[in-house]
Write a protein that holds these residues in place. Structure first.
Motif: not given
Length: 217
Positions: A13-17, A101-106, A116-119, A124-127
């Motif tokens: 959420a922090g990264l997305l913000f 970083a995007a691959t790691s989040l995927i 989960t909520t973080d997922e 959005g963060a991955t996008f």
């Protein structure tokens, strides 16, 4: 729950913000020397947030940390001895960092059968990470082949970071190219790859999390 505690529990959420805040702030940073300095500082903040989110395993932390260290070191070097070659190297390394970083989040989002909520924030963060990665690739392409992208306003001028980020968002989301068009074969190849990545991301990752959320309910 305080915002700091919430972001600590949900780092995605922090990264997305921070990424979305950058979209709002970048237009005010490109035209002045102070703005460009703030632009660099904000870029370091985004790097740090992305590095924090990627820290899921020792290997991921080591690879992401190495890429981030190279990006920061070369940016500092570019401040004292700027050169087009150095800028191109920085652009390709930043693209590699955000893509990793995007691959790691995927991988994080698809590691289990629970949403989960973080997922959900990670969707959005991955996008945004993918959009940043391709924007840096477009920057690399423009440095390597000047005139790769044209626009309705000042067609022959080099496209700014905000213009290339806008192109990346419109391409990745599938809403169209807008007023910025790739005209060289390399630029068109990168745009086609991003279009494919955007479609596959929605079809495979986002749809899976939506299905898991629905099944849980």
């Amino acid at each position: 729950m305080s915002p700091i505690t919430y972001i600590r529990l949900h780092p995605s959420a922090g990264l997305l913000f921070v990424q979305l805040l950058g979209v709002l702030l970048y237009p005010w940073m490109e035209d002045t020397q102070i703005g460009r300095a703030l632009f660099g500082a904000f870029g370091l903040l985004v790097l740090g947030m992305a590095l924090h989110v990627v820290k899921r395993s020792p290997v991921q932390t080591w690879v992401a940390g190495l890429l981030a260290l190279l990006v920061v070191g070369l940016n500092l070097l570019d401040r004292f001895t700027p050169s087009p070659l150095l800028e191109a190297l920085i652009a390709i390394l930043e693209a590699a960092f955000y893509a990793y970083a995007a691959t790691s989040l995927i991988a994080y989002m698809t590691a289990d059968q629970h949403a989960t909520t973080d997922e959900l924030y990670a969707v959005g963060a991955t996008f945004t990470l993918l959009a940043w990665a391709f924007a840096h690739l477009f920057t690399f392409c423009q440095l390597l082949l000047p005139g790769s992208f044209v626009a309705m306003i000042e067609p022959q001028a080099a496209r700014t970071w905000m213009e290339l980020l806008f192109l990346s968002f419109t391409t990745l989301s599938g809403v169209g190219l807008g007023d910025i068009v790739p005209i060289t074969p390399m630029a068109r190849s990168l745009v086609m790859i991003e279009q494919f990545a955007g479609v596959m991301y929605l079809a495979l990752v986002v749809s899976r999390l939506i299905a898991l959320t629905t099944a849980k309910r």
